[in-house]
Design an enzyme around this catalytic site. Structure first.
Site, PDB file in Angstrom:
ATOM      1  N   ASP A 141      44.113  21.276  37.625  1.00 12.34           N
ATOM      2  CA  ASP A 141      42.496  21.420  37.833  1.00 12.34           C
ATOM      3  C   ASP A 141      42.219  22.452  37.492  1.00 12.34           C
ATOM      4  O   ASP A 141      42.544  23.386  38.365  1.00 12.34           O
ATOM      5  CB  ASP A 141      41.583  20.386  38.446  1.00 12.34           C
ATOM      6  N   TRP A 155      44.630  13.076  44.634  1.00  9.95           N
ATOM      7  CA  TRP A 155      43.573  13.821  45.082  1.00  9.95           C
ATOM      8  C   TRP A 155      42.640  14.001  46.570  1.00  9.95           C
ATOM      9  O   TRP A 155      42.506  13.139  46.422  1.00  9.95           O
ATOM     10  CB  TRP A 155      42.584  15.020  44.025  1.00  9.95           C
ATOM     11  N   ASP A 174      34.234  25.868  41.086  1.00  9.65           N
ATOM     12  CA  ASP A 174      35.282  24.615  40.655  1.00  9.65           C
ATOM     13  C   ASP A 174      33.245  23.985  41.162  1.00  9.65           C
ATOM     14  O   ASP A 174      33.572  22.869  40.827  1.00  9.65           O
ATOM     15  CB  ASP A 174      35.660  24.364  42.087  1.00  9.65           C
ATOM     16  N   HIS A 222      40.617  24.857  39.569  1.00  8.12           N
ATOM     17  CA  HIS A 222      41.087  25.102  41.454  1.00  8.12           C
ATOM     18  C   HIS A 222      41.474  25.504  41.574  1.00  8.12           C
ATOM     19  O   HIS A 222      43.042  25.746  42.332  1.00  8.12           O
ATOM     20  CB  HIS A 222      41.760  23.798  41.323  1.00  8.12           C
ATOM     21  N   ASP A 241      32.319  22.065  37.717  1.00  8.20           N
ATOM     22  CA  ASP A 241      32.940  20.789  36.493  1.00  8.20           C
ATOM     23  C   ASP A 241      31.604  21.101  35.085  1.00  8.20           C
ATOM     24  O   ASP A 241      31.137  19.689  35.426  1.00  8.20           O
ATOM     25  CB  ASP A 241      33.254  19.532  38.146  1.00  8.20           C
ATOM     26  N   GLU A 260      47.082  16.092  42.587  1.00 13.39           N
ATOM     27  CA  GLU A 260      46.288  17.110  41.810  1.00 13.39           C
ATOM     28  C   GLU A 260      46.182  18.370  43.086  1.00 13.39           C
ATOM     29  O   GLU A 260      45.914  17.799  44.125  1.00 13.39           O
ATOM     30  CB  GLU A 260      44.995  16.929  41.591  1.00 13.39           C
ATOM     31  N   ASP A 314      37.230  16.082  33.376  1.00  8.83           N
ATOM     32  CA  ASP A 314      36.802  16.339  34.484  1.00  8.83           C
ATOM     33  C   ASP A 314      36.077  16.627  34.868  1.00  8.83           C
ATOM     34  O   ASP A 314      36.167  18.353  34.882  1.00  8.83           O
ATOM     35  CB  ASP A 314      38.428  16.377  36.437  1.00  8.83           C
ATOM     36  N   HIS A 342      43.660  18.507  33.857  1.00  5.61           N
ATOM     37  CA  HIS A 342      41.868  17.927  34.393  1.00  5.61           C
ATOM     38  C   HIS A 342      41.587  19.557  33.947  1.00  5.61           C
ATOM     39  O   HIS A 342      41.304  20.401  34.573  1.00  5.61           O
ATOM     40  CB  HIS A 342      41.402  18.031  35.979  1.00  5.61           C
ATOM     41  N   LYS A 370      43.803  22.259  45.408  1.00  6.81           N
ATOM     42  CA  LYS A 370      43.091  22.785  45.154  1.00  6.81           C
ATOM     43  C   LYS A 370      42.820  23.383  45.647  1.00  6.81           C
ATOM     44  O   LYS A 370      43.564  23.822  47.122  1.00  6.81           O
ATOM     45  CB  LYS A 370      41.597  21.196  45.431  1.00  6.81           C
TER      46      LYS A 370
HETATM   47  C1  RNT Z   1      37.814  17.879  42.791  1.00 11.69           C
HETATM   48  C2  RNT Z   1      39.057  16.799  41.830  1.00 11.69           C
HETATM   49  C3  RNT Z   1      38.883  15.431  41.824  1.00 11.69           C
HETATM   50  C4  RNT Z   1      37.477  14.706  41.467  1.00 11.69           C
HETATM   51  C5  RNT Z   1      37.613  13.711  40.530  1.00 11.69           C
HETATM   52  C6  RNT Z   1      36.849  12.967  40.658  1.00 11.69           C
HETATM   53  O1  RNT Z   1      37.925  18.556  43.017  1.00 11.69           O
HETATM   54  O2  RNT Z   1      38.776  18.292  40.827  1.00 11.69           O
HETATM   55  O3  RNT Z   1      39.830  15.123  40.338  1.00 11.69           O
HETATM   56  O4  RNT Z   1      36.861  15.472  40.721  1.00 11.69           O
HETATM   57  O5  RNT Z   1      39.036  13.045  41.159  1.00 11.69           O
HETATM   58 ZN    ZN Z   2      40.263  17.878  39.259  1.00 11.09          ZN
END
Ligand code: RNT
Ligand code: ZN
Length: 415
Positions: free
Chosen positions: A255, A181, A290, A258, A292, A222, A322, A282, A224
């Site tokens: 993810d 990523w 985003d 994302h 998290d 990955e 994640d 993720h 985004k």
């Molecule tokens: C960031 C991505 C990525 C990170 C990790 C730490 O937006 O989601 O995967 O969160 O690699």
């Molecule tokens: Zn991620």
């Protein structure tokens, strides 16, 4: 407990669901636990602050400050979570001996020996990630940078990471998922969208040009949609990563933080599975962005789990978590997220897909709604409790006491 379990089993059986079979399937389904929840994505390689448009907020006491503390904390979580677990490391969690320090492009398997020992003792697989943020060479663009030296640095880093991933796979006898990523993007409207993407493509091609065993290292990419300070343009967008992964025969990684707020990964999964042998995820919880947040036992987590199960894809979808919340006890955050992912999988394994499929084909949408709704209050918890007990992990909220004790005895003393 057994009596409640037997009764629940009977109730599910009436819908044609084989509970014992569901538990067997769940037992071997791996969920990869991200190491970075334990220390707010800081790592051990001297990164000052978190960069790359991602953010932890909060200052809850007790964050892990070194590998021993992080491993202790991971152990605390592992004993509270049922099922098969893997750990997911970032390259920034390299462990240097005696003041040795090498830059990210020069890391080697030897910097991860302690992680391998840790994993072996606990029979865990390891997944891996190049760390292309929180570094002086990641202040602007990275693999898509106009500066060849910067691109080369990160290409070398990713290649080193492939070698380390292969080392993990060899040592642990299970393939290593290696996720790339990059945070590359722009705050405001670009002058040129194509060229950075082209450079990213070429950098990735360079990375993948080294020899490695594709059965041991599953490289994935990955996507985004945006990051903080990169609101207008993301080099590794969804279209970029999907097309790249498909044409280079690597895995796509989705993810669920994302995408645009009304898009859901649960709806994307079936489409991806038609075109890819394996898909990586993720699982996180985006709150308005985003963000998290910790994974909850919420509708979308359940829906993702349902798609994995109903599409017969438990071996094709590689699930990692994640999230990073620094505002609450970090070990609780991990435990809640991990237990919820397992819980969602169990919930998904206890649904009558044949009946739902048939109803849909017959146009009986009423029945679909009724089943979906009624199942929500089936005695699912009796099966979950039984599963936890069988796995010798605390039942219901008993685990919270364990962590509170650990907090008083260990975390608060960290200062
Ligand atoms: C960031 C991505 C990525 C990170 C990790 C730490 O937006 O989601 O995967 O969160 O690699
Ligand atoms: Zn991620």
């Amino acid at each position: 407990m057994n009596q409640r379990f037997e009764e629940a089993k009977r109730i599910y059986h009436n819908l044609g669901i084989d509970v014992e079979q569901a538990l067997i399937k769940l037992q071997s389904f791996p969920v990869s636990m991200h190491c970075w929840q334990g220390d707010d994505v800081v790592g051990f390689d001297g990164a000052g602050s978190l960069s790359g448009g991602i953010q932890t907020t909060g200052n809850y006491p007790g964050k892990a400050r070194n590998y021993q503390e992080l491993m202790d904390d991971i152990d605390e979580v592992l004993k509270l979570v049922p099922g098969t677990k893997r750990i997911n490391l970032h390259a920034s969690y390299s462990i240097f001996e005696d003041g040795e320090k090498v830059d990210r492009n020069a890391i080697e398997p030897k910097h991860f020996v302690k992680w391998v020992e840790f994993a072996k003792e606990r029979e865990l697989g390891i997944d891996f990630n190049p760390t292309i943020f929180s570094h002086p060479k990641a202040e602007g663009l990275t693999l898509s940078s106009p500066d060849k030296d910067i691109r080369d640095f990160w290409i070398q880093h990713c290649q080193s990471c492939i070698r380390i991933s292969e080392y993990f796979a060899n040592e642990l006898g299970t393939p290593c998922l290696m996720n790339i990523w990059i945070p590359d993007g722009l705050k405001d409207i670009p002058g040129d969208r194509l060229t950075p993407r082209k450079r990213f493509m070429e950098s990735l091609d360079d990375i993948l040009s080294i020899n490695y065993d594709k059965d041991k290292v599953f490289v994935c990419l990955e996507s985004k949609v945006f990051g903080i300070g990169m609101e207008s343009y993301t080099v590794g967008s969804s279209e970029f990563t999907m097309n790249y992964a498909k044409t280079r025969d690597i895995l796509p990684l989705m993810d669920n933080g994302h995408y645009h707020p009304t898009e859901v990964v649960s709806d994307k999964l079936s489409a991806m599975l038609l075109f890819h042998d394996k898909v990586a995820l993720h699982v996180t919880r985006p709150v308005r962005w985003d963000s998290d947040h910790v994974v909850l036992f919420d509708d979308e987590t359940k829906e993702i789990a349902k798609e994995i199960v109903r599409n017969n894809a438990m071996e094709r979808v590689l699930v990692g978590l994640d999230f990073f919340d620094a505002s609450i006890n970090r070990i609780v955050a991990w435990t809640v997220g991990m237990r919820n992912m397992q819980k969602a999988m169990l919930y998904a394994l206890l649904l009558p897909y044949e009946i739902l499929r048939e109803a849909q084909d017959q146009g009986d949408y009423t029945k679909i709604m009724v089943i979906n709704e009624e199942l929500k209050t089936y005695p699912f918890n009796d099966i979950w409790d039984y599963y936890c007990e069988k796995n010798q992990v605390p039942v219901r909220d008993e685990w919270y006491q364990d962590i509170k004790k650990y907090e008083t005895e260990v975390l608060v003393k960290r200062g």
